[in-house]
Design a protein around this motif. Sequence first.
Motif, PDB file in Angstrom:
ATOM      1  N   SER A 118      11.836  42.510  65.209  1.00  0.00           N
ATOM      2  CA  SER A 118      12.828  42.770  66.253  1.00  0.00           C
ATOM      3  C   SER A 118      12.202  42.909  67.638  1.00  0.00           C
ATOM      4  CB  SER A 118      13.624  44.036  65.913  1.00  0.00           C
ATOM      5  OG  SER A 118      12.750  45.162  65.864  1.00  0.00           O
ATOM      6  N   ASN A 119      10.920  43.305  67.719  1.00  0.00           N
ATOM      7  CA  ASN A 119      10.249  43.485  69.025  1.00  0.00           C
ATOM      8  C   ASN A 119       9.159  42.457  69.230  1.00  0.00           C
ATOM      9  OD1 ASN A 119      10.100  44.959  71.454  1.00  0.00           O
ATOM     10  ND2 ASN A 119       8.274  46.041  70.736  1.00  0.00           N
ATOM     11  N   ILE A 120       9.342  41.266  68.615  1.00  0.00           N
ATOM     12  CA  ILE A 120       8.311  40.252  68.723  1.00  0.00           C
ATOM     13  C   ILE A 120       8.164  39.728  70.152  1.00  0.00           C
ATOM     14  CG2 ILE A 120       9.849  38.310  68.194  1.00  0.00           C
ATOM     15  CD1 ILE A 120       7.573  37.088  66.579  1.00  0.00           C
ATOM     16  N   ASP A 121       9.201  39.858  70.948  1.00  0.00           N
ATOM     17  CA  ASP A 121       9.130  39.401  72.342  1.00  0.00           C
ATOM     18  C   ASP A 121       8.784  40.545  73.295  1.00  0.00           C
ATOM     19  OD1 ASP A 121      11.442  40.768  71.891  1.00  0.00           O
ATOM     20  OD2 ASP A 121      12.770  39.317  72.877  1.00  0.00           O
ATOM     21  N   ILE A 164       6.677  36.442  78.683  1.00  0.00           N
ATOM     22  CA  ILE A 164       7.733  36.426  79.707  1.00  0.00           C
ATOM     23  C   ILE A 164       8.742  35.322  79.439  1.00  0.00           C
ATOM     24  CG2 ILE A 164       8.194  36.144  82.179  1.00  0.00           C
ATOM     25  CD1 ILE A 164       5.436  37.287  82.729  1.00  0.00           C
ATOM     26  N   TYR A 165       8.251  34.160  79.028  1.00  0.00           N
ATOM     27  CA  TYR A 165       9.137  33.019  78.779  1.00  0.00           C
ATOM     28  C   TYR A 165       8.580  32.218  77.611  1.00  0.00           C
ATOM     29  CZ  TYR A 165      11.571  28.594  79.368  1.00  0.00           C
ATOM     30  OH  TYR A 165      12.314  27.461  79.138  1.00  0.00           O
ATOM     31  N   THR A 166       9.415  32.046  76.553  1.00  0.00           N
ATOM     32  CA  THR A 166       9.008  31.242  75.394  1.00  0.00           C
ATOM     33  C   THR A 166      10.051  30.192  75.037  1.00  0.00           C
ATOM     34  OG1 THR A 166       9.971  32.844  73.863  1.00  0.00           O
ATOM     35  CG2 THR A 166       7.644  33.152  74.440  1.00  0.00           C
ATOM     36  N   ALA A 167      10.974  29.915  75.938  1.00  0.00           N
ATOM     37  CA  ALA A 167      12.026  28.917  75.720  1.00  0.00           C
ATOM     38  C   ALA A 167      12.906  29.258  74.518  1.00  0.00           C
ATOM     39  CB  ALA A 167      11.415  27.526  75.554  1.00  0.00           C
ATOM     40  N   GLY A 168      13.051  30.553  74.226  1.00  0.00           N
ATOM     41  CA  GLY A 168      13.926  30.975  73.139  1.00  0.00           C
ATOM     42  C   GLY A 168      13.316  30.910  71.758  1.00  0.00           C
ATOM     43  N   VAL A 228      12.930  32.914  66.023  1.00  0.00           N
ATOM     44  CA  VAL A 228      12.205  33.525  64.901  1.00  0.00           C
ATOM     45  C   VAL A 228      12.952  34.761  64.409  1.00  0.00           C
ATOM     46  CG1 VAL A 228      10.097  34.729  64.258  1.00  0.00           C
ATOM     47  CG2 VAL A 228       9.965  32.619  65.588  1.00  0.00           C
ATOM     48  N   LYS A 229      13.408  35.590  65.346  1.00  0.00           N
ATOM     49  CA  LYS A 229      14.184  36.763  64.961  1.00  0.00           C
ATOM     50  C   LYS A 229      15.486  36.352  64.281  1.00  0.00           C
ATOM     51  CE  LYS A 229      14.211  38.787  69.036  1.00  0.00           C
ATOM     52  NZ  LYS A 229      14.474  39.830  70.050  1.00  0.00           N
ATOM     53  N   LEU A 252      14.194  26.590  67.002  1.00  0.00           N
ATOM     54  CA  LEU A 252      12.759  26.887  67.057  1.00  0.00           C
ATOM     55  C   LEU A 252      11.935  25.614  67.191  1.00  0.00           C
ATOM     56  CD1 LEU A 252      10.379  28.879  66.716  1.00  0.00           C
ATOM     57  CD2 LEU A 252      10.642  28.607  64.250  1.00  0.00           C
ATOM     58  N   HIS A 253      12.200  24.629  66.333  1.00  0.00           N
ATOM     59  CA  HIS A 253      11.407  23.398  66.368  1.00  0.00           C
ATOM     60  C   HIS A 253      11.720  22.534  67.580  1.00  0.00           C
ATOM     61  CE1 HIS A 253       9.799  24.431  62.554  1.00  0.00           C
ATOM     62  NE2 HIS A 253      10.925  24.260  61.877  1.00  0.00           N
ATOM     63  N   GLY A 254      12.876  22.691  68.155  1.00  0.00           N
ATOM     64  CA  GLY A 254      13.231  21.880  69.308  1.00  0.00           C
ATOM     65  C   GLY A 254      12.569  22.320  70.606  1.00  0.00           C
ATOM     66  N   LYS A 255      11.819  23.413  70.583  1.00  0.00           N
ATOM     67  CA  LYS A 255      11.179  23.923  71.804  1.00  0.00           C
ATOM     68  C   LYS A 255       9.657  23.925  71.693  1.00  0.00           C
ATOM     69  CE  LYS A 255      15.103  24.986  73.814  1.00  0.00           C
ATOM     70  NZ  LYS A 255      15.555  24.340  75.060  1.00  0.00           N
ATOM     71  N   GLU A 256       9.107  23.093  70.802  1.00  0.00           N
ATOM     72  CA  GLU A 256       7.664  23.109  70.585  1.00  0.00           C
ATOM     73  C   GLU A 256       6.885  22.688  71.838  1.00  0.00           C
ATOM     74  OE1 GLU A 256       5.972  24.175  68.158  1.00  0.00           O
ATOM     75  OE2 GLU A 256       7.528  24.583  66.689  1.00  0.00           O
ATOM     76  N   TYR A 257       7.454  21.809  72.662  1.00  0.00           N
ATOM     77  CA  TYR A 257       6.737  21.320  73.848  1.00  0.00           C
ATOM     78  C   TYR A 257       7.164  22.038  75.127  1.00  0.00           C
ATOM     79  CZ  TYR A 257       4.715  17.572  71.090  1.00  0.00           C
ATOM     80  OH  TYR A 257       4.002  16.870  70.163  1.00  0.00           O
ATOM     81  N   SER A 258       7.923  23.112  74.974  1.00  0.00           N
ATOM     82  CA  SER A 258       8.310  23.886  76.159  1.00  0.00           C
ATOM     83  C   SER A 258       7.160  24.791  76.575  1.00  0.00           C
ATOM     84  CB  SER A 258       9.552  24.732  75.850  1.00  0.00           C
ATOM     85  OG  SER A 258      10.641  23.911  75.499  1.00  0.00           O
ATOM     86  N   PRO A 259       7.059  25.082  77.873  1.00  0.00           N
ATOM     87  CA  PRO A 259       5.974  25.955  78.340  1.00  0.00           C
ATOM     88  C   PRO A 259       6.164  27.388  77.879  1.00  0.00           C
ATOM     89  CG  PRO A 259       7.487  25.486  80.134  1.00  0.00           C
ATOM     90  CD  PRO A 259       7.908  24.614  78.983  1.00  0.00           C
TER      91      PRO A 259
END
Length: 466
Positions: A59-62, A128-132, A137-138, A292-299
């Motif tokens: 729950s606090n992974i971010d 700060i930013y992981t593109a969701g 994952v949560k 999750l898999h759709g954001k693999e190339y996001s910064p």
Amino acid sequence: MGPTAVFLLTASAMALALPAQAQHVSFDEALRQAAGASGAVQGASLDVRAKTLKAQALSNIDGPSLDLTAFRGRLSTDLSLDTRRLSGVAGGIGAALPNLPIPEIPNSLDREVVTNLTSFGLVGMWPIYTAGRLDAVKGVAAGMAQEADAERVEAEEKLTTQVAQRYFQLLLAQRVVAVRAEVTAGVTEHQRDAARLEKGGLISRAERLRADVALDGARSEEAQARSDAEIAQVALDRLLNTGAQVRPATPLFVNSLPVGSLQSFIDTGMRENAAWKKIASKRFQSEQALRLHGKEYSPTVFAVGNYNLNRGGERVVRSNWAVGVVVSVPLVHRINTGKLIEAAKLDQERVEVTARQAGRDIPTLIEKNWRTVENARIQFLATTSSVELARENIRLQTVAFQQGQVTSLEVVDARLNLAKIETQRAQTAYNYVLGLAQLLEAAGETQRLGSLAASADIHLPLDTAP
């Protein structure tokens, strides 16, 4: 050994030899005992707890993290000093003061410095930013917990239907024993009348022999009914896993009015059916996996901080700190992300195909069970007058036989007809209860079965154990 000790040993042996005392158990109590003994229900409950804890752990992974680091060791450093200027200065001094002894200075000084190093540090990191991706994952973990809970509910509902089947099957078997015992008693009385009438010359020996054959048949049917009841008793006792023999305290029942409309059960089933809830959890998981898999190339952007307190024997390393922002942009992956995205889309499509099939199957199952319940209810109500007629027919045939107006076979047939009707009524009541349990399971409302049994306006008699 004294007489007291002998008495105690004898009493203990007798206590061990006696069977466990019967335990009167209502249906709701039987359901609670079965849940406590069911490996499927207990395993499903443990799985829910485990999956819920995993979801809570993420729950606090971010959120921020802070690590304490420590290092103790030796540090080797090569030092090199350029001394060519000092060498030139020394040469100039030597030329100006030839009598002054000046040591020869090399062009460079090289030295290896070995230092004992102790390092303590605090390292902090905050995404700060992981593109969701972290939210996905949560979401996957939460969906797995929801699926586990749906499986727990499914296990509990299946257990409720199984308990209903064995609990009321024992009641049915005991009712059949009671009916067969009544037939045996009636045919025994008839056989005595036949023997008396034969002695008086009012009936033939063949008529009396027919009564004997009928009595043997009645005893055989009663013995078979008792054997069936014993098997049903063992099945229920083992399901509940109790040390005592279970005596049902909730009778077979029938509600004279419908327990609900077909549409109301369908509407409830499309919300509460355990399989439907499981599909909903899988749909949520597939959505989160695709996210999750759709954001693999996001910064990815992280805030980092570091504070070190280092102590060395030669003070080569000093205390330091650092704060900043790290930006990571994936360029090349060893894993084919495109394939993962395609697989996630296929999983999502598979869930939707399953959902469409369940959207047809669940209403069909509910309607089938609802009609089974209604047919059993109507059939049971239709046989109410048949019992009274069959009993009156026995009375009339018995009187007619005593007057020599009918044969022994007709008296026996009248008794067997009553037994048949009463057995059919008990079987119909059992079909009603079992169909109701299956209907409630399909609609996700198995918790209503106990209350429906308590509020029913028709109850069959509770027969004593065979």
